[in-house]
Design a protein around this motif. Sequence first.
Motif, PDB file in Angstrom:
ATOM      1  N   ARG B  57       0.780  -1.033   0.031  1.00  0.00           N
ATOM      2  CA  ARG B  57       0.053  -0.037  -0.118  1.00  0.00           C
ATOM      3  C   ARG B  57       0.763   1.324   0.040  1.00  0.00           C
ATOM      4  O   ARG B  57       0.281   2.338  -0.571  1.00  0.00           O
ATOM      5  N   TYR B 187      -4.982   0.198   9.835  1.00  0.00           N
ATOM      6  CA  TYR B 187      -6.396   0.766   9.084  1.00  0.00           C
ATOM      7  C   TYR B 187      -6.492   2.281   9.366  1.00  0.00           C
ATOM      8  O   TYR B 187      -6.984   2.871   8.690  1.00  0.00           O
ATOM      9  N   ASN B 191      -6.074   5.175   6.840  1.00  0.00           N
ATOM     10  CA  ASN B 191      -7.410   5.661   6.440  1.00  0.00           C
ATOM     11  C   ASN B 191      -7.598   7.088   7.166  1.00  0.00           C
ATOM     12  O   ASN B 191      -8.518   7.578   6.553  1.00  0.00           O
ATOM     13  N   ASP B 266      -4.584  -4.024  -0.756  1.00  0.00           N
ATOM     14  CA  ASP B 266      -4.382  -2.781  -0.328  1.00  0.00           C
ATOM     15  C   ASP B 266      -5.504  -2.687   1.093  1.00  0.00           C
ATOM     16  O   ASP B 266      -5.764  -1.654   1.271  1.00  0.00           O
ATOM     17  N   SER B 267      -5.785  -3.905   1.865  1.00  0.00           N
ATOM     18  CA  SER B 267      -6.706  -3.608   2.847  1.00  0.00           C
ATOM     19  C   SER B 267      -6.122  -4.469   3.962  1.00  0.00           C
ATOM     20  O   SER B 267      -6.066  -5.649   3.872  1.00  0.00           O
ATOM     21  N   PHE B 320     -11.562  -7.266  -0.123  1.00  0.00           N
ATOM     22  CA  PHE B 320     -11.934  -5.883  -0.057  1.00  0.00           C
ATOM     23  C   PHE B 320     -10.918  -4.986  -0.760  1.00  0.00           C
ATOM     24  O   PHE B 320     -10.785  -3.872  -0.213  1.00  0.00           O
ATOM     25  N   ARG B 322      -9.736  -2.580  -3.518  1.00  0.00           N
ATOM     26  CA  ARG B 322     -10.272  -1.458  -4.147  1.00  0.00           C
ATOM     27  C   ARG B 322      -9.953  -1.081  -5.601  1.00  0.00           C
ATOM     28  O   ARG B 322     -10.476  -0.580  -6.189  1.00  0.00           O
TER      29      ARG B 322
END
Lengths: 395, 328, 434
Positions: B57, B187, B191, B266-267, B320, B322
């Motif tokens: 990521r 996370y 985010n 990426d999760s 998950f 994206r």
Amino acid sequence: MGLGFWQIILVAVAVAAAVRYLPVLPRRWRVLASVAVILIFACWMPFTVGTFKTSQMATVATWAIVAIGLNILTGYNGQISLGHGAFVTIGAYTAAILTDNKEHLGFIDASAWPFWLAVMAAGVVAAAAGFAVGVPALRLSGPYLAVASLGLVIALPPVLAKYDSLTGGRLGIRVPQPQPPELLSDLINRDQWFFFLALVTMALMAILAWLIVRSRWGRAFVAVRDSEVAAMAVGIPVARYKVMAFTVSAFYGGVAGGIFMTTIGLITPESVSIILSINYFTAIVIGGLGSIMGSIIGGFILVFLPDLSTDAAKVFFGAQQGKQLWPTVYGAILIGVIILMPHGVAGFVHRFERFRPAHVAQAAKGLPGAMRRTLQRFSWAWDIRPGGRKGAGKS
Amino acid sequence: MESLGQITTVLTAPTAAFLAAQPPWENPDLFFSQIVAGMATGSIYGLVALGVVLIYRSTDVINFAQGEMALFVTFVGWSLIQADVNYWIVFVLVLALAGAIGALVERTVIRPVEGGPVLNPVIVTLGLFVIFNSLTAFIWAQGQLPKGFPATPLGSQLEVADLGFARITQHQLMVLIIAVAVMLALYLLFNHTKLGLAMRATAQNPVASRLMGINVGQMLMLGWVLSAMVGAVGGILVAPILFLDLVTMLRVILFAFAAAVLGGLDSPPGAMVGGLIIGVVQNVASTYSFGPVFFGPELSLPVALLVLVLILLVRPTGLFGRRAVRRV
Amino acid sequence: MWIQRAPWFLILALASLLLIAAVACKESKKEDQTPSGQTPAAGVTPGPGVTDTEIKLGTTNDLAGTGGTPYGVITTAIQAYFAKVNEEDGGVCGRDINLIAEDDQYAPALALEKTKKLVEQDQVLGIVSALGTGAHLGAVDYLNDPNGDGDTADGIPDMYVSTGFSGWGDYQKWPWTTGYIPDYVSDAKILAQYINDSHAGEKAGILYQNDPFGQDYLNSIQENLADPGLLVSKQSYEPGAPDVSGQILNIKNDGAEVVVLASVPNNTANAIISANTEGYKPQWVESYVNATTSVAAIIGGGADKIADGFALLAGAVVNNYILDAVGAAADPAMVEHKRIMETYSGPGVSTLSVYGQSLAELEVDTLSRACDNLTRRGLQDAVESTQGFHGTLMLTGVDVNLSPTDHYAIQALQPVRVEANGTLTPIGDVISVD
């Protein structure tokens, strides 16, 4: 003659390079002539270097076939496959089942198939597997495809071990190895015969690859790699060509597997390990993506780099430690080569071809960021100033 | 014809296999135990997968050497423990060492290949894999392997945590808790913080990020440092369960890649979920399918990977994940 | 000046060419030779690899650990012992022993390649302690029949292969190959005997590694149990599987009271911990590859917590044939072993180093009996006439006996029970299946 193995290689490369680059004949003749030089040296070598090096050269030729196939998939078509070892294994098992004097599955009888037929069949079965893998692979790309293909080669050994009535389980299948034909049995021994089998097959597969790449198929592969959307817009059936690339590259893997199995006389589920499968990928990137010569260089790297690393490690660390630290040198060489030659050895050679002192400064302006930064760092050596110093206005 | 019979068996066996195996509801104790055991193993895969997701990521590179770097620093930790250093001090030291190694690696060998062809960083990480594996073998494989590694003082491998319907070791419970904590931390980082936003921007478009004033080099290095540290945490927690050996991280890293891909590269929550799925599927497949021809406990590994491929077919960027849209 | 404009890659290319040339010069010192006559005349003419000052032997192993095994130290231990013999005992047959070790990365194709190199390029007299079932399977056919013509008279001694795979004893297929460590079939037979004697009538289960090692145990246990119907649970795991708790749950569910662990130390420890978690306490019967001290150490979580490990391991039954590296540390033979390893750059003392030295001792003894006939055939004859050899590190009662029809070296094992305080209590006498 008393020449050592590496001396012969150096001489062969030097002569071929001289033939290729000295402006004596028209370009097309020179390319053919340099290839002919390499082939002549390759045919002469088994008679001077001894059976151990000859069997290593046979392995080089075999892995070069895998590398060419993988290059068609990754270099020309842009799909990453870390699991090509699975196709090699499938091909090897097919050839083994067909040549092992035993009955299988009720319809494969006990008589042994001739070598060429078995190898072709190995390629076809592997190609079928490639097709089966290529269809779902349409949905995946990039790291997802890489990991999924790695999963293929991880999952294959337990499957092979389970159906042991067909595959001989964990101990694998042993096959009787082909001997040189009667006519030649006084002239060449078994290892030299294997080398020539591998060499001829590799030459044929290389010619086939050259034809594919220069044809409409090859152009479509490259178009799909560069931009799928643009290719679709131009009317290329992207899905069909992507699956075709997988199928063709799997065919190469299967053929190589058949030859590999023949030279060893044994195939087990772990014969082509996960590491080796990843190494095929490494070899073509280091050899040069999108280049048949790069694939052959990749084959050399696969076979000889561990030995070279061991020799270098012994020099740096002493005999005892060197034997244990050679993978460190191996990894360092891999990293060093890819940093210095980002487009692989073949890419480097092609750049080298275009070397003219006056052009370098011009070319340096258009190089991608990494090269430019590295060039900048060493620009004290040659007094070129591509686009100014210390990050002025570059983007 | 024999072959026809065999082909028919192959085609009808899967259904028959599941119907004929001992159904889960007949023995709920075993079923829940298998699921919980699978989750315990899966949390290991998830924890290591978190490092993979982190590096992807923040730098768009898959680090194949993730496991070996973690193994190397964990072995250093082992040596420190042998020297009677306190466990928590060792923990901190190992994390610091891992961060330093991550920064060093990024600066020296990754930076030169970042701008070039996409596949080159992969080759560099493969080279690093070999180097770290070899150094580990050279330094620590001279005596007896595998070596034991102590669990955290919070819960050992030999004491049991009874959850009522199933039992796992206290250490495995700690692994699960810490893995979830790391997942939440990642996370939140990505985010809900500016730093995470900067890291994501750097990975997606370094040029534009530079124009926005983000120091791309620092962000990339930070990504490597954090991922090495997460890897080190994974190594320290995994070592008491899997024991320190040359191949400890090899199998785990392959499953961790599968877990990361399954959940979406990426999760962070995806990585944990992916890991849990793979662990549970393996355990369930080894118990609840038998078969002379199809499935059976020997094929639990291919079955788990088959599940991975099937899920990827339905969701090509993971459960998950994206980033499916690419601009033309 | 054009050199000022020369791109850096030209300089680098020259540097790489120089490096290649340097390596090539080193390589050329070892001239490749086509194989000399494979069948030396019986009598005084020494075979290949023998000069007035040295005897050359070869070995293949996963030296650097790239194949994932830690067994490279065995070769280091063997080399250390040979160095000791060369220095302190004047060598063997008046010559130094030179062991050339090659790394085969545990892959059969590479094992074959390196074996060919050892035989044809380095011209060794024989191969000793080739390691790894999977790897050596690639090379064994070549060593028994180098040119593939079906005639095995020109083979190369393949001495004391370091795996317990029972196939090495097939003297008809592989007349030049001999095993060394007790083969897995014999170990399983002795374990089955113990179960028959002490746990008759109880349900049994087996956790086995899904490869020739584990399958040897499965087959042999099934054959040798008094009542094979009592083997109610057979669970396998893939080599290298990280976790076997699922399999242990299944064995527990099947109600086995005696569990055979045909697994490597990693998975054995994992199995025992999982069973402890589930509150399942069967009678553990382990393969001899699980050295008790190392298993206890990893269960406990480190050498200082070994007592915790022994607490879980207490009651387990395993077979031994060599001295325990930790438990017998005070034994004079072990003290001498430690001295040899430390003086001659051997590895740290462990089960593997003890194993390496005991194999090296056997090899030195074999060579000393072949002094009059240092040819390949002579060496193999010496191997096949080994009778009653007892190494310094072997348990009392364990001897090596070989013959032209018996290619298993060690076939005697001592069953022991592990006690909670770490000592090993012998159960009965040494059992021999010779």
